[in-house]
Structure formats: structure tokens, C-alpha cells
Scaffold this motif. Structure first.
Motif, PDB file in Angstrom:
ATOM      1  N   ARG A 295      -3.071 -11.881   3.689  1.00 47.57           N
ATOM      2  CA  ARG A 295      -2.728 -11.384   2.348  1.00 47.57           C
ATOM      3  C   ARG A 295      -1.463 -10.546   2.440  1.00 47.57           C
ATOM      4  O   ARG A 295      -1.169  -9.949   3.462  1.00 47.57           O
ATOM      5  N   ASN A 296      -0.749 -10.462   1.336  1.00 48.55           N
ATOM      6  CA  ASN A 296       0.465  -9.651   1.281  1.00 48.55           C
ATOM      7  C   ASN A 296       0.224  -8.273   0.679  1.00 48.55           C
ATOM      8  O   ASN A 296       0.960  -7.337   0.964  1.00 48.55           O
ATOM      9  N   LYS A 297      -0.809  -8.169  -0.175  1.00 51.81           N
ATOM     10  CA  LYS A 297      -1.068  -6.900  -0.848  1.00 51.81           C
ATOM     11  C   LYS A 297      -2.561  -6.787  -1.133  1.00 51.81           C
ATOM     12  O   LYS A 297      -3.204  -7.764  -1.524  1.00 51.81           O
TER      13      LYS A 297
ATOM     14  N   THR B  47      -3.270   1.390  -2.132  1.00 51.05           N
ATOM     15  CA  THR B  47      -2.552   0.125  -2.248  1.00 51.05           C
ATOM     16  C   THR B  47      -1.724  -0.052  -0.981  1.00 51.05           C
ATOM     17  O   THR B  47      -0.969   0.843  -0.598  1.00 51.05           O
TER      18      THR B  47
ATOM     19  N   GLU C 198       0.778  -2.924   0.975  1.00 51.72           N
ATOM     20  CA  GLU C 198       1.458  -4.219   0.912  1.00 51.72           C
ATOM     21  C   GLU C 198       2.468  -4.342   2.042  1.00 51.72           C
ATOM     22  O   GLU C 198       3.038  -3.361   2.502  1.00 51.72           O
ATOM     23  N   ARG C 199       2.627  -5.572   2.483  1.00 52.92           N
ATOM     24  CA  ARG C 199       3.608  -5.838   3.529  1.00 52.92           C
ATOM     25  C   ARG C 199       4.984  -5.498   2.981  1.00 52.92           C
ATOM     26  O   ARG C 199       5.263  -5.701   1.807  1.00 52.92           O
TER      27      ARG C 199
ATOM     28  N   VAL D 214       4.255  -1.923   6.542  1.00 54.82           N
ATOM     29  CA  VAL D 214       3.563  -1.839   5.255  1.00 54.82           C
ATOM     30  C   VAL D 214       4.073  -0.658   4.443  1.00 54.82           C
ATOM     31  O   VAL D 214       4.587   0.317   4.985  1.00 54.82           O
ATOM     32  N   ARG D 215       3.897  -0.786   3.157  1.00 53.85           N
ATOM     33  CA  ARG D 215       4.133   0.316   2.223  1.00 53.85           C
ATOM     34  C   ARG D 215       2.747   0.708   1.711  1.00 53.85           C
ATOM     35  O   ARG D 215       1.982  -0.145   1.239  1.00 53.85           O
TER      36      ARG D 215
ATOM     37  N   LEU E  90      -5.895  -7.462   4.837  1.00 53.39           N
ATOM     38  CA  LEU E  90      -4.549  -7.987   5.093  1.00 53.39           C
ATOM     39  C   LEU E  90      -4.552  -8.965   6.264  1.00 53.39           C
ATOM     40  O   LEU E  90      -3.834  -9.962   6.253  1.00 53.39           O
TER      41      LEU E  90
END
Length: 183
Positions: A38-40, A70, A72-73, A121-122, A152
Motif C-alpha cells: 500500500r502507498n498510504k 496517517t 504514506e510513502r 514515509v511521511r 503498508l
């Protein structure tokens, strides 16, 4: 009955008879057979009463106060926090992803467990669980980071025990979180 299950005596319940052998830690791929990570992901984790009263760290219940994490990559590592603890929780992170931030540490542990390197990641934390107040803010960060990292990576963990699979570790997420929390 297969050789794999021969150590379980199905005529006895889970609380009687010979105990199952000590299981070995085993990863399980997601039931969705997902090929791409997954990206997010967005994870919500409740506050708990586990650090309050006579049941300190032994019993508790979830409360209707939630942290939302949250992840995300991204092209580079970043952390931001809003709400409880904003400005007090360390948000420093180096180019290798090393940080004192509990969510980042849990993400790293999740990827280690998945057998994959941690991607950049953020992370954004919307904290509603009061910090340093006995409502389990550190456990919420640990569980949220572990769940986000495992999602992820495309992994799924068991949250219960299957007596038909004595080779599986029961409560894997609990085992990982306890390892990080230390108690």
C-alpha cells in the motif's frame, strides 16, 4: 488429522489437558493476496484506561478518544503532529529514518518483522489522547505505528489464538507491542 495438528488433543478444551507446544513466531501474508504494498494508510487508535486505577497495566478498556495516524510513502522522511503533545513530541528524523518518535520506531519494527527495509514515509499524527496522563498515549502510538507499518508492507497478523494451529504465535500484534512497550 494431519501430522501438523497431531499435538492437539481435540477431546479436551483449551484450558484442560496437556498444553500446546510453545509456538514459533510466523508471519502470515494478507488474505487479500495483495501483490503490491500500500502507498498510504490511516489508522485510528483509542485511548485506554489501562494506566489508571488498580488495574495498572493489567486490565483496561478503550475510550472514545482517538489518535489518527496517517502514513504514506514519500520521497523523504517527515513527521508532523497536531493536537495533544504538538511541539512537545520530538519530530526530528534523519535521512535513514532514525527517530525518537514512537510511531516511527513502531513503523521500523513492523517492517523488520515483515522482513522488508523501511521505506521513506511521511507521518502525520492527529493526537486527541492526552499525553502523560494515564490514557495510554504511548501504547496508542506503538499500536498505531505497528498496524500502519504492517498494512503498508501488506501483512496481516492474528489477533486471537487458533488451537488448530499450535505453530502460530497467539496474539501476534500484542506480542510485538509488548516487546516495544517493555511491560
Amino acid at each position: 488429522m494431519s501430522e501438523q495438528f497431531s499435538s492437539h488433543d481435540s477431546s479436551k478444551d483449551l484450558y484442560g489437558g496437556v498444553p500446546d507446544p510453545v509456538p514459533k513466531m510466523k508471519r502470515v501474508r494478507s488474505q487479500t493476496k495483495q501483490k503490491w504494498p500500500r502507498n498510504k494508510v490511516v489508522v485510528r487508535v483509542p485511548a485506554t484506561t489501562a494506566n489508571m486505577g488498580p488495574g495498572f497495566d493489567a486490565m483496561g478498556m478503550g475510550l472514545d478518544i482517538w489518535n489518527e495516524i496517517t502514513v504514506e510513502r514519500a520521497a523523504r522522511f517527515a513527521i508532523s503532529t497536531e493536537g495533544e503533545g504538538a511541539g512537545a513530541i520530538p519530530e526530528e528524523i534523519d535521512d535513514e529514518g532514525n527517530s525518537k518518535h514512537m510511531v516511527i520506531r513502531a513503523l521500523r519494527r513492523a517492517f523488520e518483522y515483515a522482513g522488508e527495509p523501511m521505506p521513506r514515509v511521511r507521518v502525520h499524527c492527529r493526537n486527541r489522547v492526552p499525553v502523560c496522563s494515564g490514557f495510554g498515549s504511548s501504547s496508542a502510538a506503538i499500536v498505531g505505528g505497528l498496524v500502519a507499518g504492517l498494512a503498508l508492507a501488506g501483512l496481516e497478523l492474528r489477533a486471537g489464538y487458533d488451537h488448530r494451529r499450535p505453530d502460530w504465535v497467539p496474539e501476534e500484534l500484542l506480542q510485538l507491542a509488548t516487546e516495544m512497550e517493555g511491560h
